[in-house]
Design an enzyme around this catalytic site. Structure first.
Site, PDB file in Angstrom:
ATOM      1  N   CYS A 114       0.798  -1.220   0.000  1.00 36.59           N
ATOM      2  CA  CYS A 114       0.000   0.000   0.000  1.00 36.59           C
ATOM      3  C   CYS A 114       0.823   1.259   0.000  1.00 36.59           C
ATOM      4  CB  CYS A 114      -0.915   0.025   1.226  1.00 36.59           C
ATOM      5  SG  CYS A 114      -1.971  -1.398   1.320  1.00 36.59           S
TER       6      CYS A 114
ATOM      7  N   HIS B 297      12.335   1.536   5.737  1.00 32.13           N
ATOM      8  CA  HIS B 297      12.084   0.114   5.473  1.00 32.13           C
ATOM      9  C   HIS B 297      12.531  -0.708   6.668  1.00 32.13           C
ATOM     10  CE1 HIS B 297      11.419  -3.508   3.265  1.00 32.13           C
ATOM     11  NE2 HIS B 297      11.281  -2.884   2.117  1.00 32.13           N
TER      12      HIS B 297
ATOM     13  N   HIS C 227      -2.499  19.756   7.389  1.00 31.93           N
ATOM     14  CA  HIS C 227      -3.379  18.647   7.019  1.00 31.93           C
ATOM     15  C   HIS C 227      -2.618  17.330   7.083  1.00 31.93           C
ATOM     16  CE1 HIS C 227      -6.177  21.663   5.665  1.00 31.93           C
ATOM     17  NE2 HIS C 227      -5.225  22.181   4.925  1.00 31.93           N
TER      18      HIS C 227
ATOM     19  N   HIS D 198      -2.864   6.856   5.494  1.00 28.13           N
ATOM     20  CA  HIS D 198      -3.379   5.779   4.665  1.00 28.13           C
ATOM     21  C   HIS D 198      -4.542   5.084   5.378  1.00 28.13           C
ATOM     22  CE1 HIS D 198      -3.715   2.129   2.445  1.00 28.13           C
ATOM     23  NE2 HIS D 198      -3.174   1.403   3.383  1.00 28.13           N
TER      24      HIS D 198
ATOM     25  N   HIS E 272     -14.593   5.186   5.154  1.00 25.41           N
ATOM     26  CA  HIS E 272     -16.039   4.941   5.172  1.00 25.41           C
ATOM     27  C   HIS E 272     -16.629   4.913   3.764  1.00 25.41           C
ATOM     28  CE1 HIS E 272     -20.326   6.040   5.706  1.00 25.41           C
ATOM     29  NE2 HIS E 272     -20.213   5.260   6.753  1.00 25.41           N
TER      30      HIS E 272
ATOM     31  N   ASN F  41     -10.591   0.533   1.927  1.00 27.24           N
ATOM     32  CA  ASN F  41      -9.146   0.598   1.815  1.00 27.24           C
ATOM     33  C   ASN F  41      -8.785   0.403   0.341  1.00 27.24           C
ATOM     34  OD1 ASN F  41      -6.417   0.149   1.755  1.00 27.24           O
ATOM     35  ND2 ASN F  41      -6.389  -1.370   3.387  1.00 27.24           N
TER      36      ASN F  41
END
Lengths: 496, 450
Positions: free
Chosen positions: A224, A303, A387, A391, A420, A424
């Site tokens: 992702c 990572h 802001h 994810h 919502h 995802n």
């Protein structure tokens, strides 16, 4: 009664002290500059104009000195401008809105689950519990192949979904930006789980008849967080290639990866992953400077794959019956927390104002030297960003980050509402969240945005954008027909 | 005929959802009349020369269907039992089941060669399971013929609505596809009785229902035949009986004709000497406070017309048509309310409605669809896709046992033309297809069992 008042006035006093301290440290240069300028002005006034003219005439300038000085100045200026990294601008982006026929209400999802897993009521119960607490709404979408009983995940259907999502997002992007396909110099497509030959980037090149000397890349398997990895790659390429346009397409193709077995750890992605995609146009051309929406400030990649547990926490494997699925381990949240800590340790010094950095340093020194029992100071990232786009991996991820970074409900609203409305959507979820903030009219010129993405590996990547111009609300975006209904209250458990 | 393999191959099943989420936790209760019809199912098949469904998966027509389904929350919901143990629909947006099938022959060949029983394969015939919370009561089957024709079969339980509701749902879909306003928008408020007392005892309908409750019929293998009578033929026939029955409608004429012929076919009765015809009439516009056509639910009434044997034997068509006409036009709304009141009285302890029994049958039943002709235009043939009317529309009622069932429906040809679908025990249908009085009217035979 009398006890609370002093506490209250204390906390107010503390707040003002803190504000004063922050103002002092963040604007120290200006605060120092003012007295110096005042001193010079007083000195000049004291000397008087004649004295100044005399001072000027006493300096003997001859031609050679003047030429050498000017060459030196020009040389230094050139080196400075040449070595400055090129600014990368985000001209615009487009998110894909699936058709209403792909909608999956809770009842439909549970019904399909019961019909397909009829021999495993425990797995069905598990899926129901996940769905109840997931934070998803009734309007998330799955591709057409998954609406069949049983699902028909053929390669043709997967390609069909890829074409639908990617081409719709690309068409929307080309229309919004007025970009001609022949002007695309760099193309990066990222899709973690579907990687056919020829690649999805070749598919885009074929459809839009892009140039033969295009630099195309296809990133797969990177989870992702691949969206931000693609942005990072585009940025690096745009440093090397002047005057170029780069298109980044982030998506996740659900069709071939719908798990059809009954292992619980692998059923979780079925409940959360939904159809979505985004296409982004990045550019380093000067003429895009005025019309670009954002400027890319930093990209920080962390990572944790060196750690075995982190490496295995999101793992694609076969279950006992030979069906392939993605297994999520139980310590996913703990590992995500670790990865986040690592990332913000790197990004902190780059973005935090001096006041926060100083406080953090003082607390660190204090803990090392004086008393290890001092609470570690968590820098206030709200000072650095207006802001936040976290994810929308799941409700647990957003809750964890809200707690760790001490964010308010409004700051995580974009993430929760995207989860919502769209579910995802993997690497493209960050763009739906940006779109939400823009459509709510909250994005003003100069605002800084922090995008955080987690991915398999385990990776935590961040991108920092600075808003280039105040963004007006539009009608050609995925939120246009429902933005007025949001924000919506998402109950802890939805009764199914 | 026999057990030959069906030519209709169902190859996929999927779920079609509505486009907007309905208000959650809404439960739509079913009325007493709905419960009483629970023994039956309804099926409507629309035949089109050219399928409007194109590529299917991503076709915009599916988006229109989703939009239309948003206006009908009870259609996408699931059956559940309420506190009293009665059926209600939980409007949870679960969606309708869509099945896709392929037929190996062309549409024209099908209309010529398939028989009434094979036509049943074009819609879904599924019994409601014990626990219907994951069972879709509404099913749409799309049957693709060779050469591009399509038969769109809709089916649902008779509890959810009657044939009128199902047909108007499909009409709303065709209108939405062309961006037109929906002529008969859905209406979900059931009719409320006026504040008058109804005498249950001497009502024709209620005594008839009492009798139905007692009777048991053995199930016999039935078959269906379809007769299309043209406008000119019906006009001529009506003028022939004009002296006996000046105001006869095509329904009166055809119901009388078929009743006389079927009675003749069945031969003399052993036990009693009366012949009875059960007439099923729609009550939407007959109530004092008329229900809109779009009322989604059951609004029909069954009543009995009896003739004794001697009268039947020597009766002329005109006389019988006159009797049918008087009976139908004499139906008052009291009958309807009396039926509902009687159904109320049959409730068990705790308010649970009595289990349903066969409402169509056991007598020979005749269903009138005259109300589906509004201002000379047959509503059933007005659902156009790409300016093409349906080539043919068939209706079936499931579990309609007993002596037989006939449906008198409008035809594609406007005016007085009618299509009559007759379901009788197999041998009787075969004999009826050879009956001279009927063949005299030169009907076009479709989907007949050979």
């Amino acid at each position: 009664m009398p006890q609370t008042l002093p506490d209250f006035s204390n906390s107010v006093k503390l707040k003002y002290v803190k504000l004063g301290y922050q103002y002092l440290v963040n604007h120290i240069l200006y605060l120092l500059l003012v007295p110096i300028m005042v001193a010079i002005l007083i000195e000049v006034l004291r000397l008087g104009p004649d004295e100044i003219l005399n001072l000027w005439k006493s300096l003997h300038f001859d031609l050679v000195q003047i030429l050498c000085s000017s060459f030196l100045i020009i040389f230094i200026a050139t080196v400075y401008f040449m070595s400055k990294p090129r600014h990368v601008y985000l001209v615009d982006y487009a998110c894909y809105k699936p058709p209403v026929t792909c909608r999956v209400p809770f009842a439909t999802f549970m019904e399909h689950s019961r019909l397909i897993l009829k021999n495993n009521p425990k797995s069905v119960e598990f899926q129901m519990r996940i769905l109840e607490r997931s934070g998803l709404g009734e309007e998330t979408c799955l591709p057409p192949a998954i609406h069949y009983i049983p699902p028909t995940p053929t390669m043709e259907a997967a390609r069909g979904e890829a074409e639908l999502v990617i081409f719709s997002a690309m068409d929307s992007l080309l229309q919004k930006t007025g970009l001609k396909p022949k002007d695309i110099d760099i193309l990066i497509v990222n899709c973690s789980l579907f990687s056919p030959t020829p690649s999805l980037s070749a598919m885009v090149i074929n459809k839009y008849k892009l140039r033969s000397n295009i630099k195309s890349f296809n990133l797969s398997g990177m989870g992702c967080s691949a969206g931000l990895i693609s942005i990072d790659l585009a940025r690096d390429l745009l440093q090397v290639h002047p005057n170029s346009n780069a298109v980044v397409v982030s998506t996740e193709i659900i069709t071939p990866n719908y798990y059809q077995g009954n292992e619980r750890a692998m059923l979780l992605p079925n409940c959360l992953f939904r159809m979505g995609g985004a296409a982004i146009l990045l550019s380093n051309r000067r003429r895009n400077r005025s019309r670009a929406k954002y400027r890319l400030v930093h990209v920080v990649r962390t990572h944790k794959g060196a750690d075995d547990k982190a490496y295995r926490c999101v793992f694609e494997e076969e279950d006992k019956e030979g069906k392939v699925g993605i297994s999520l381990s139980k310590d996913l949240m703990a590992i995500a927390g670790e990865a986040l800590k690592s990332n913000i340790t790197t990004i902190g010094p780059l973005v935090l104002p001096a006041s926060e950095q100083l406080l953090f340093l003082m607390t660190l020194i204090g803990r090392k030297i004086f008393n290890p029992k001092w609470k570690p100071y968590i820098p206030d990232f709200k000072q650095a960003f207006e802001h936040f786009c976290i994810h929308a991996g799941g409700r647990a991820v957003i809750d964890e980050l809200q707690k760790n970074l001490q964010l308010s409900a409004e700051q995580v609203e974009a993430s929760r509402m995207t989860l919502h409305r769209f579910g995802n959507t993997s690497s493209s979820s960050l763009w739906y969240e940006m779109s939400y903030i823009e459509e709510k009219g909250r994005m003003k010129k100069g605002d800084r945005v922090w995008q955080i993405a987690f991915g398999s590996g385990f990776k935590c990547n961040s991108a920092v954008w600075k808003c280039n111009k105040t963004i007006k609300t539009t009608t050609d975006n995925p939120w246009s027909d429902c933005i007025d209904r949001y924000p919506v209250h998402i109950p802890e458990i939805v009764k199914l | 005929m026999g057990d030959q393999k069906s030519r209709v191959n169902v190859h996929s099943v999927l779920t079609q959802v509505s486009s907007r989420p309905s208000a959650s936790d809404e439960t739509y209760p079913l009325t007493r009349l709905d419960h009483a019809m629970g023994h039956h199912t309804i099926h409507v098949i629309f035949y089109y020369e050219k399928s409007p469904f194109g590529s299917f998966d991503m076709d915009p027509i599916r988006v229109t269907l989703s939009e239309v389904l948003s206006s009908y929350p009870p259609v996408t919901g699931r059956l559940t039992r309420d506190d009293a143990g009665n059926w209600a629909v939980k409007c949870n947006d679960a969606g309708v089941r869509v099945l896709r099938a392929r037929v190996g022959i062309t549409l024209d060949e099908w209309l010529r060669s398939a028989d009434g029983n094979e036509e049943r394969d074009l819609t879904v015939w599924e019994d409601m399971p014990e626990v219907p919370n994951t069972w879709s009561p509404f099913r749409i089957q799309l049957n693709d013929f060779e050469g591009g024709g399509v038969a769109i079969g809709l089916s649902c339980t008779h509890m959810h609505g009657d044939l009128t509701s199902l047909i108007l749902l499909f009409k709303a879909f065709s209108e939405a596809h062309h961006g037109q306003a929906i002529t008969f928008p859905p209406f979900f408020k059931p009719p409320a009785p006026p504040d008058r007392k109804f005498s249950v005892n001497n009502s024709k309908s209620t005594s008839y229902l009492e009798a139905k409750l007692q009777k048991q019929t053995p199930s016999v293998k039935m078959s269906t035949a379809t007769f299309k009578f043209s406008d000119s033929v019906v006009k001529q026939c009506l003028s022939e009986i004009h002296d006996k029955c000046p105001d006869a409608s095509p329904f009166d004429l055809l119901a009388a004709l078929f009743w006389i012929r079927v009675v003749h076919l069945k031969g003399p009765k052993h036990d009693d000497h009366t012949h009875s015809l059960s007439l099923c009439v729609d009550f939407r516009r007959l109530l004092q406070e008329p229900l809109p056509y779009g009322y989604f639910g059951n609004a029909l009434n069954f009543s009995l017309l009896s003739l004794n044997e001697e009268e039947m034997d020597c009766s002329m068509l005109g006389r019988v048509a006159e009797l049918v006409h008087c009976h139908v036009s004499g139906l008052k709304e009291e009958e309807f309310w009396a039926t509902l009141h009687w159904l109320d009285l049959q409730k068990e302890e705790g308010g649970k409605y009595a289990p349903p029994f066969a409402m169509y049958g056991p007598e020979f039943t005749c269903v009138s669809m005259e109300h589906m002709i509004i201002g000379d235009q047959p509503v059933m043939y007005s659902m156009n896709f790409d300016s093409a009317k349906p080539v043919h529309v068939s209706c079936h009622v499931g579990n309609a046992e007993g002596e037989g069932l006939i449906l008198v429906m409008p035809s594609a040809e406007a005016g007085l033309a009618r299509t009559v679908m007759v379901t009788l025990p197999e041998e009787e249908t075969a004999k009826l297809c050879e009956d001279q009085s009927i063949l005299h009217l030169k009907p076009t035979m479709l989907l007949r069992s050979i």
